[in-house]
Design a protein around this motif. Structure first.
Motif, PDB file in Angstrom:
ATOM      1  N   MET A  27      24.412 -25.142  -3.061  1.00 19.70           N
ATOM      2  CA  MET A  27      25.070 -24.113  -2.650  1.00 19.70           C
ATOM      3  C   MET A  27      25.971 -24.314  -1.441  1.00 19.70           C
ATOM      4  O   MET A  27      27.133 -24.138  -1.456  1.00 19.70           O
ATOM      5  CB  MET A  27      24.353 -22.688  -2.218  1.00 19.70           C
ATOM      6  CG  MET A  27      23.708 -21.911  -3.549  1.00 19.70           C
ATOM      7  SD  MET A  27      22.383 -20.823  -3.318  1.00 19.70           S
ATOM      8  CE  MET A  27      23.168 -19.677  -2.371  1.00 19.70           C
ATOM      9  N   PHE A 244      30.044 -22.729  -6.648  1.00 20.96           N
ATOM     10  CA  PHE A 244      30.349 -22.479  -5.403  1.00 20.96           C
ATOM     11  C   PHE A 244      31.659 -23.279  -4.957  1.00 20.96           C
ATOM     12  O   PHE A 244      32.266 -22.590  -4.094  1.00 20.96           O
ATOM     13  CB  PHE A 244      29.278 -22.701  -4.378  1.00 20.96           C
ATOM     14  CG  PHE A 244      28.124 -21.721  -4.451  1.00 20.96           C
ATOM     15  CD1 PHE A 244      28.019 -21.145  -3.397  1.00 20.96           C
ATOM     16  CD2 PHE A 244      27.309 -21.503  -5.453  1.00 20.96           C
ATOM     17  CE1 PHE A 244      26.785 -20.292  -3.023  1.00 20.96           C
ATOM     18  CE2 PHE A 244      26.371 -20.717  -5.603  1.00 20.96           C
ATOM     19  CZ  PHE A 244      26.177 -19.787  -4.351  1.00 20.96           C
ATOM     20  N   LEU A 328      26.686 -16.097  -8.163  1.00 21.96           N
ATOM     21  CA  LEU A 328      26.413 -16.647  -6.692  1.00 21.96           C
ATOM     22  C   LEU A 328      25.283 -15.970  -6.149  1.00 21.96           C
ATOM     23  O   LEU A 328      24.338 -16.406  -5.355  1.00 21.96           O
ATOM     24  CB  LEU A 328      27.663 -16.547  -5.796  1.00 21.96           C
ATOM     25  CG  LEU A 328      28.835 -17.464  -6.326  1.00 21.96           C
ATOM     26  CD1 LEU A 328      29.881 -17.211  -5.383  1.00 21.96           C
ATOM     27  CD2 LEU A 328      28.574 -18.719  -6.743  1.00 21.96           C
TER      28      LEU A 328
END
Length: 366
Positions: A27, A244, A328
């Motif tokens: 991430m 991301f 996310l």
């Protein structure tokens, strides 16, 4: 913690054992890449085939194939005959899930119509991809997962447009709320299903069929699967980095918007996962199938939701941003719920786990 759970955790590879660390790193890498390298989002978005993001498609296919190759397809009849599992899954996914997301979106985002609409679309897109790996990591029933995502796929093709019309136009009109429209063709939805479920499912089935035919089940599960297994997590990490990176600049530029969108999503994931476990405990499904029920109910088909949002309202719309924020938030939350699931194993109504220990040893080694 149960003895069986300790055996499984003790046999996990380094990659599996430190999964939260690798996901957090993926991430961070994706966010930094998207934020610090100009044009990253545009470059990744441009690499697509017929509206399907090629990098995301590759990541999802690599992620799903090893897990579906582990499924024992000769056991699917035991799942199809489990009416408690099938009925519970249909109710959670197609009645409770969309209604819950609609309610949360209106209660928590009454002043943000674009984000609200985007979340409702996310709630309609039931998961057919990433749920496979959450279920596997939590030692759920692989065969049940294969059947439930197949059923979700069929319902998605048939009902997505109808439910979008109902939750965005009809129900708000009945309640005196603002209405909106949605554009989604059956082909667009079918294409998503065929690519993200059909391809890896066919590949996994054929791999097992021919592997067992020519080498036998023992060789297949003790020699081949351990080599294929790590690729599922490699695909997951690659997909997270790309997701991301695609929205890194937008996410870091609008942190408060992300927080507003994340709040109802957090409630949604927790309630749906909890409802799955509650139903499984009451219906006495056992740990493995309860886990499959819970993760299937909590996950969403983010690729379809994003595609519909972009096709209807545009790539820079608030609806599209809400669709992107979905996975996310889903990724770290459901990773956390994997560990909660493992902690519940062998406790209370889940003492009678149905999966034999030798199956767990194959799972852990692969």
């Amino acid at each position: 913690m149960s003895q069986t759970h300790e055996v499984v955790v003790g046999r996990l590879s380094t990659l599996d054992r430190f999964l939260p660390l690798w996901i957090g790193a993926a991430m961070a890498v994706g966010l930094l890449w998207g934020r610090l390298v100009p044009g990253t989002g545009e470059a990744l978005s441009a690499v697509e085939v017929d509206g399907i993001s090629l990098p995301i498609a590759v990541g999802l296919l690599v992620m799903m194939y090893p897990v579906l190759a582990k499924v024992r397809y000769d056991r699917l009849d035991t799942v199809v005959g489990d009416r408690r599992l099938l009925v519970g899954s249909l109710v959670l996914n197609w009645l409770i899930g969309p209604a819950l997301m609609f309610t949360l979106a209106w209660l928590m985002l009454p002043d943000l119509p674009e984000y609200r609409t985007g979340l409702i679309v996310v709630g309609l897109a039931r998961c057919i991809a990433m749920v496979i790996i959450w279920n596997d990591l939590a030692c759920g029933d692989r065969e049940a997962a294969a059947v439930l995502v197949a059923i979700n796929s069929i319902f998605q093709v048939v009902m997505f447009a109808v439910m979008g019309w109902f939750y965005l136009s009809v129900l708000p009109g009945w309640l005196g709320l603002e209405t909106t429209g949605i554009e989604s063709s059956p082909w667009e939805i079918a294409k998503s299903v065929l690519i993200f479920l059909g391809i890896p499912l066919a590949a996994g089935f054929l791999t097992r069929r021919f592997g067992e035919r020519f080498k036998g089940r023992t060789w297949y599960e003790e020699k081949l699967l351990p080599k294929l297994g790590p690729w599922a997590l490699y695909g997951l990490l690659f997909t997270i980095v790309v997701l991301f990176a695609l929205q890194g600049d937008q996410i870091t530029s609008h942190p408060w918007d992300v927080v507003r969108i994340a709040a109802p999503l957090l409630v949604y994931f927790a309630v749906m996962w909890g409802a799955g476990y509650l139903y499984g405990a009451v219906a006495r499904l056992g740990y493995a199938r309860t886990t499959t029920m819970a993760f299937t109910a909590a996950g969403n088909n983010f690729e379809l939701a994003i595609a519909v949002a972009i096709g209807t309202w545009g790539v820079t719309s608030g609806q599209a941003l809400a669709g992107v924020v979905g996975p996310l938030i889903e990724v770290p939350v459901l990773v956390g719920l994997v560990y909660v699931s493992l902690a519940l194993r062998g406790r209370g109504p889940f003492r009678d786990d149905e999966r034999p220990l030798e199956d767990e040893q194959v799972r852990a080694s692969s």
